[in-house]
Scaffold this motif. Sequence first.
Motif, PDB file in Angstrom:
ATOM      1  N   VAL A   1       0.808  -1.219   0.000  1.00 25.05           N
ATOM      2  CA  VAL A   1       0.000   0.000   0.000  1.00 25.05           C
ATOM      3  C   VAL A   1       0.840   1.267   0.000  1.00 25.05           C
ATOM      4  O   VAL A   1       0.454   2.290  -0.578  1.00 25.05           O
ATOM      5  CB  VAL A   1      -0.966  -0.003   1.209  1.00 25.05           C
ATOM      6  CG1 VAL A   1      -1.813   1.259   1.235  1.00 25.05           C
ATOM      7  CG2 VAL A   1      -1.859  -1.235   1.173  1.00 25.05           C
ATOM      8  N   SER A   2       2.022   1.232   0.621  1.00 30.31           N
ATOM      9  CA  SER A   2       2.804   2.456   0.836  1.00 30.31           C
ATOM     10  C   SER A   2       3.094   3.206  -0.451  1.00 30.31           C
ATOM     11  O   SER A   2       3.075   4.447  -0.488  1.00 30.31           O
ATOM     12  CB  SER A   2       4.117   2.115   1.545  1.00 30.31           C
ATOM     13  OG  SER A   2       3.869   1.545   2.799  1.00 30.31           O
TER      14      SER A   2
ATOM     15  N   GLU B   1       0.223   5.388  -1.175  1.00 28.40           N
ATOM     16  CA  GLU B   1       0.072   6.498  -0.227  1.00 28.40           C
ATOM     17  C   GLU B   1       0.976   7.668  -0.613  1.00 28.40           C
ATOM     18  O   GLU B   1       0.627   8.832  -0.391  1.00 28.40           O
ATOM     19  CB  GLU B   1       0.407   6.024   1.184  1.00 28.40           C
ATOM     20  CG  GLU B   1      -0.602   5.033   1.767  1.00 28.40           C
ATOM     21  CD  GLU B   1      -0.204   4.559   3.148  1.00 28.40           C
ATOM     22  OE1 GLU B   1      -0.926   4.870   4.100  1.00 28.40           O
ATOM     23  OE2 GLU B   1       0.828   3.861   3.272  1.00 28.40           O
ATOM     24  N   ARG B   2       2.140   7.353  -1.184  1.00 26.40           N
ATOM     25  CA  ARG B   2       3.090   8.409  -1.550  1.00 26.40           C
ATOM     26  C   ARG B   2       2.627   9.236  -2.754  1.00 26.40           C
ATOM     27  O   ARG B   2       3.258  10.239  -3.086  1.00 26.40           O
ATOM     28  CB  ARG B   2       4.471   7.805  -1.833  1.00 26.40           C
ATOM     29  CG  ARG B   2       5.163   7.288  -0.565  1.00 26.40           C
ATOM     30  CD  ARG B   2       6.622   6.978  -0.811  1.00 26.40           C
ATOM     31  NE  ARG B   2       6.807   5.776  -1.593  1.00 26.40           N
ATOM     32  CZ  ARG B   2       6.941   4.551  -1.086  1.00 26.40           C
ATOM     33  NH1 ARG B   2       6.893   4.386   0.231  1.00 26.40           N
ATOM     34  NH2 ARG B   2       7.111   3.506  -1.863  1.00 26.40           N
TER      35      ARG B   2
ATOM     36  N   ILE C   1      -7.188   8.153  -0.651  1.00 26.36           N
ATOM     37  CA  ILE C   1      -7.327   6.767  -1.105  1.00 26.36           C
ATOM     38  C   ILE C   1      -8.407   6.079  -0.277  1.00 26.36           C
ATOM     39  O   ILE C   1      -8.457   6.243   0.948  1.00 26.36           O
ATOM     40  CB  ILE C   1      -6.002   5.989  -0.952  1.00 26.36           C
ATOM     41  CG1 ILE C   1      -4.922   6.560  -1.877  1.00 26.36           C
ATOM     42  CG2 ILE C   1      -6.204   4.498  -1.234  1.00 26.36           C
ATOM     43  CD1 ILE C   1      -3.537   5.934  -1.654  1.00 26.36           C
TER      44      ILE C   1
ATOM     45  N   LYS D   1      -2.718   0.169   8.506  1.00 25.54           N
ATOM     46  CA  LYS D   1      -2.849   1.322   7.621  1.00 25.54           C
ATOM     47  C   LYS D   1      -4.049   2.178   8.011  1.00 25.54           C
ATOM     48  O   LYS D   1      -5.143   1.667   8.228  1.00 25.54           O
ATOM     49  CB  LYS D   1      -3.011   0.866   6.160  1.00 25.54           C
ATOM     50  CG  LYS D   1      -1.769   0.191   5.587  1.00 25.54           C
ATOM     51  CD  LYS D   1      -0.617   1.174   5.477  1.00 25.54           C
ATOM     52  CE  LYS D   1       0.631   0.525   4.909  1.00 25.54           C
ATOM     53  NZ  LYS D   1       1.757   1.479   4.823  1.00 25.54           N
ATOM     54  N   SER D   2      -3.833   3.485   8.102  1.00 20.93           N
ATOM     55  CA  SER D   2      -4.911   4.417   8.443  1.00 20.93           C
ATOM     56  C   SER D   2      -5.600   4.879   7.162  1.00 20.93           C
ATOM     57  O   SER D   2      -5.521   6.054   6.767  1.00 20.93           O
ATOM     58  CB  SER D   2      -4.359   5.607   9.231  1.00 20.93           C
ATOM     59  OG  SER D   2      -3.830   5.181  10.462  1.00 20.93           O
ATOM     60  N   LEU D   3      -6.258   3.932   6.502  1.00 21.73           N
ATOM     61  CA  LEU D   3      -6.956   4.218   5.260  1.00 21.73           C
ATOM     62  C   LEU D   3      -8.394   3.731   5.361  1.00 21.73           C
ATOM     63  O   LEU D   3      -8.659   2.656   5.900  1.00 21.73           O
ATOM     64  CB  LEU D   3      -6.271   3.534   4.072  1.00 21.73           C
ATOM     65  CG  LEU D   3      -4.887   4.044   3.680  1.00 21.73           C
ATOM     66  CD1 LEU D   3      -4.293   3.163   2.586  1.00 21.73           C
ATOM     67  CD2 LEU D   3      -4.958   5.495   3.198  1.00 21.73           C
TER      68      LEU D   3
END
Length: 345
Positions: A138-139, A142-143, A148, A158-160
């Motif tokens: 996932v990272s 995120e970048r 998302i 993950k804080s998603l």
Amino acid sequence: MTEGRVTARDVAKAAGVSPATVSLVFRNKPGVGHKTREHVVAVAHELGFEYDAPAAPRKTSTLLLVIYKQHGRVVSDTPFFESLIKGVSDATYQLGYHRLSVTYFYAQQDKAEQIQALRSIKCAGIVLLATEMLAGDVSQFERLGVPIVLLDNWFPTKSLDSVVIDNTWGAWSAVRYLTGIGHRDIGYLHSTTEIRNFLERQEGYLSAMRSAGTMDIDPMHAVVSVGSTVESAYEDMMNYLDEDPYLPTAYFADNDIIASSCVRALEDHGYRVPEDISVVGFDDVSTSALINPPLTTMAVPKTNMGALAVRRLVSLIQGEAGGEVVRISVQPEIVQRKSVAPPAE
């Protein structure tokens, strides 16, 4: 406070927040809770703070749907994923976004090159179809620096935000439906492909078996491990049936593809469904009603899941999400067809 014009730093000090938080509030950006936002605005008003907003950049009206493929054994051009994508597409236009860009991301290909291609798409936010993803995948998304929402998976690290199926409850409900019509010895057609959906369904199956008064029956004794494609599930079930197998009175399957493939294998070995063995699937894809016998299954609101993901994404883009990370879990429901009957006397 120094004399002269009140600055954002002055507001931050008086409100007990960082200057970055003040900036987010007055640029109407996400990442600040509702109460904090109201507090900062009230303090700024009291101090007479005047915010000169920069000229707003032209907002893009494009949303991006990224379909992540780790191996493609689950995510493919099946009715299940077609319905998910339709839900994303329909909601995109209903909510005023003029374009949905759909792209595949292949884990086995050059990731940096694919990420660079995504950067070239000027999108407001991303719906990430994460069925085959792991947390470490996932990272890189995120970048990209845009909101998302994960679809069909979630990650505790993950804080998603995410929109998922309540797999554990769905599998539990399917097994309890079978026990409710008299089945006691219930097997499990379990995929060899490890994704969160199937692991959660296994948890639901085991939980239902243990709570249904079948403690004297080891629920693992009737688990058949099969592939997740039509061909591999059929071949694996055929091989199992060739070896003088133990057969329960009913099976719960991880999904409809597995269920329908194993029904075909059972019938090719002379077993009748549902007279000899009942079978329940999961997903309720469009073809499940067309096979013989039509498949009893747990229906998933696939189109609505896609729409929910877009609605949440738009809330994030517009700064209306409130700052909380949410996991929206949709419950499947049983669709009774012809592949299940009470056990024979």
